[in-house]
Design a protein around this motif. Structure first.
Motif, PDB file in Angstrom:
ATOM      1  N   PRO A  69       0.795  -1.229   0.000  1.00 30.36           N
ATOM      2  CA  PRO A  69       0.000   0.000   0.000  1.00 30.36           C
ATOM      3  C   PRO A  69       0.832   1.287   0.000  1.00 30.36           C
ATOM      4  O   PRO A  69       0.290   2.356  -0.292  1.00 30.36           O
ATOM      5  CB  PRO A  69      -0.816  -0.120   1.293  1.00 30.36           C
ATOM      6  CG  PRO A  69      -0.943  -1.590   1.508  1.00 30.36           C
ATOM      7  CD  PRO A  69       0.388  -2.140   1.082  1.00 30.36           C
ATOM      8  N   ARG A  70       2.104   1.159   0.303  1.00 38.28           N
ATOM      9  CA  ARG A  70       2.987   2.335   0.200  1.00 38.28           C
ATOM     10  C   ARG A  70       3.969   2.164  -0.950  1.00 38.28           C
ATOM     11  O   ARG A  70       3.885   2.846  -1.968  1.00 38.28           O
ATOM     12  CB  ARG A  70       3.731   2.561   1.525  1.00 38.28           C
ATOM     13  CG  ARG A  70       4.441   3.919   1.624  1.00 38.28           C
ATOM     14  CD  ARG A  70       5.781   4.003   0.931  1.00 38.28           C
ATOM     15  NE  ARG A  70       6.737   3.026   1.411  1.00 38.28           N
ATOM     16  CZ  ARG A  70       7.953   2.873   0.900  1.00 38.28           C
ATOM     17  NH1 ARG A  70       8.342   3.614  -0.149  1.00 38.28           N
ATOM     18  NH2 ARG A  70       8.774   1.953   1.370  1.00 38.28           N
ATOM     19  N   ASP A  71       4.894   1.246  -0.835  1.00 39.07           N
ATOM     20  CA  ASP A  71       5.943   1.077  -1.834  1.00 39.07           C
ATOM     21  C   ASP A  71       5.367   0.665  -3.181  1.00 39.07           C
ATOM     22  O   ASP A  71       5.841   1.089  -4.238  1.00 39.07           O
ATOM     23  CB  ASP A  71       6.951   0.030  -1.347  1.00 39.07           C
ATOM     24  CG  ASP A  71       8.302   0.137  -2.023  1.00 39.07           C
ATOM     25  OD1 ASP A  71       8.415   0.850  -3.032  1.00 39.07           O
ATOM     26  OD2 ASP A  71       9.258  -0.491  -1.545  1.00 39.07           O
ATOM     27  N   GLY A  72       4.327  -0.154  -3.145  1.00 34.70           N
ATOM     28  CA  GLY A  72       3.717  -0.586  -4.386  1.00 34.70           C
ATOM     29  C   GLY A  72       2.929   0.509  -5.070  1.00 34.70           C
ATOM     30  O   GLY A  72       3.146   0.818  -6.244  1.00 34.70           O
ATOM     31  N   LEU A  73       2.024   1.139  -4.331  1.00 29.63           N
ATOM     32  CA  LEU A  73       1.137   2.125  -4.937  1.00 29.63           C
ATOM     33  C   LEU A  73       1.847   3.403  -5.358  1.00 29.63           C
ATOM     34  O   LEU A  73       1.406   4.081  -6.286  1.00 29.63           O
ATOM     35  CB  LEU A  73      -0.017   2.451  -3.985  1.00 29.63           C
ATOM     36  CG  LEU A  73      -0.974   1.291  -3.682  1.00 29.63           C
ATOM     37  CD1 LEU A  73      -2.145   1.795  -2.850  1.00 29.63           C
ATOM     38  CD2 LEU A  73      -1.467   0.625  -4.958  1.00 29.63           C
ATOM     39  N   GLN A  74       2.952   3.746  -4.681  1.00 33.54           N
ATOM     40  CA  GLN A  74       3.654   4.971  -5.078  1.00 33.54           C
ATOM     41  C   GLN A  74       4.393   4.783  -6.405  1.00 33.54           C
ATOM     42  O   GLN A  74       4.827   5.762  -7.016  1.00 33.54           O
ATOM     43  CB  GLN A  74       4.654   5.396  -4.004  1.00 33.54           C
ATOM     44  CG  GLN A  74       5.933   4.563  -3.963  1.00 33.54           C
ATOM     45  CD  GLN A  74       6.982   5.139  -3.034  1.00 33.54           C
ATOM     46  OE1 GLN A  74       6.679   5.901  -2.130  1.00 33.54           O
ATOM     47  NE2 GLN A  74       8.225   4.772  -3.259  1.00 33.54           N
ATOM     48  N   SER A  75       4.509   3.543  -6.845  1.00 29.80           N
ATOM     49  CA  SER A  75       5.310   3.249  -8.025  1.00 29.80           C
ATOM     50  C   SER A  75       4.489   3.059  -9.289  1.00 29.80           C
ATOM     51  O   SER A  75       5.052   2.872 -10.358  1.00 29.80           O
ATOM     52  CB  SER A  75       6.154   1.984  -7.772  1.00 29.80           C
ATOM     53  OG  SER A  75       6.966   2.150  -6.633  1.00 29.80           O
TER      54      SER A  75
END
Length: 323
Positions: free
Chosen positions: A12-18
């Protein structure tokens, strides 16, 4: 009793920001609820960063508010600076991660700050936590700890020098991140043994990317070195927008299977994890998702480390021509 290993979900952080598109708040909360239902005990639910830089993270405060309603969930976020830390503390998170680049060139690209500026900000964040929010944990996530696309090879001594400084500045744990997929198992084992020997109880977990296909081998090397906390991202989503070539994180589904197959207890149900993956796919239609276990399924006779037996499912991978 099986050794327990913490899998920290960072999708939810590292994935979605990318990814370029922004997942709706409704889908984010549904996905995080599904991950929690699968047994994830810690989820990095977002990042308190300028929405101008990462509009995908603009609703992080609302996501945190939802995540805090899920029983027993350790709610983590990433914050790049003091302003972000203040917002995270006020939101009531359980843990913040500060991205600390081992190389200054990556620091400048990632958060637009020199090492001197970053170190001063860490001092301020720790001081604020100590004065007003003593129950919140602070992790220094050591980016490009094994090598940097921008600077090249990174010496072990340099990674450890920055790690020691973070410990001296008062963070609670120091983790090592293979942001650009430079790490190899020999290096990973060497570095984590050194981290534990030199930082003791402040030695943290591992964050691996699978850029060159070394992710799971690096997990095994870290396990052999005594690491018991691993970041992973569902569907392999992720990467660093400011590190060229930094492709996705190791896949949560594959990591959980690996650990459980080795007799290590994650407390996570793979079938329910696959149900959460369906929620992710619905929230990001058309976005590529990766992973071997989602394609192949669990092998016949598989038993979880704690003795749980999953329901029998049809084999999803053939083994040659039919007789």
């Amino acid at each position: 009793m099986a050794t327990k290993v913490l899998v920290s979900e960072v999708g939810p952080r590292d994935g979605l920001q990318s990814v370029k598109r922004t997942m709706s708040l409704a889908h984010k909360t549904q996905w995080i609820s599904a991950l929690h239902a699968a047994g994830l005990q810690e989820i990095e639910v977002g990042s308190f960063v300028s929405p101008k830089l990462l509009p995908q993270m603009a609703d992080t405060a609302q996501v945190v508010a939802h995540a805090k309603t899920l029983p027993g969930l350790h709610v983590a976020v990433l914050v790049p600076n003091l302003k972000g830390a203040q917002a995270a503390f006020e939101a009531g998170v359980h843990k913040i991660t500060l991205p600390i680049s081992v190389t200054e060139v990556h620091s400048l690209a990632n958060i637009r700050r020199t090492h001197e500026q970053v170190f001063e900000e860490v001092r301020q964040v720790v001081a604020l936590r100590n004065a007003q929010y003593p129950g919140i944990a602070i992790e220094a996530g050591m980016s490009v700890a094994f090598g940097c696309t921008l600077a090249g090879a990174v010496a072990d001594d340099e990674t450890m020098r920055i790690g020691h400084l973070m410990a001296e500045l008062g963070v609670d744990e120091v983790g090592l991140s293979d942001t650009t997929g430079y790490g190899n198992p020999a290096q990973v084992g060497r570095m984590f043994r050194r981290l534990q020997a030199e930082l003791g109880e402040k030695a943290g977990g591992a964050h691996f990317h699978n850029t060159r296909g070394q992710g799971m081998a690096n997990v095994v090397a870290a396990l052999d070195a005594g690491v018991t906390t691993f970041d992973a991202s569902q569907g392999g989503l992720g990467g660093c927008p400011y590190a060229p070539g930094a492709t996705g994180n190791i896949v949560t589904e594959d990591l959980v299977y690996l650990l459980e197959a080795m007799g290590l207890d994650t407390g996570i149900d793979v079938e329910k994890l696959l149900a959460a993956r369906a929620v992710l796919a619905e929230g990001l239609p058309g976005e590529p998702l990766y992973g071997h276990v989602p394609d192949a399924g669990l092998p016949k006779g598989f038993v979880y480390a704690d003795g749980r037996v999953p329901p029998e499912t049809p084999a999803r991978v053939g083994c040659g021509a039919q007789a």
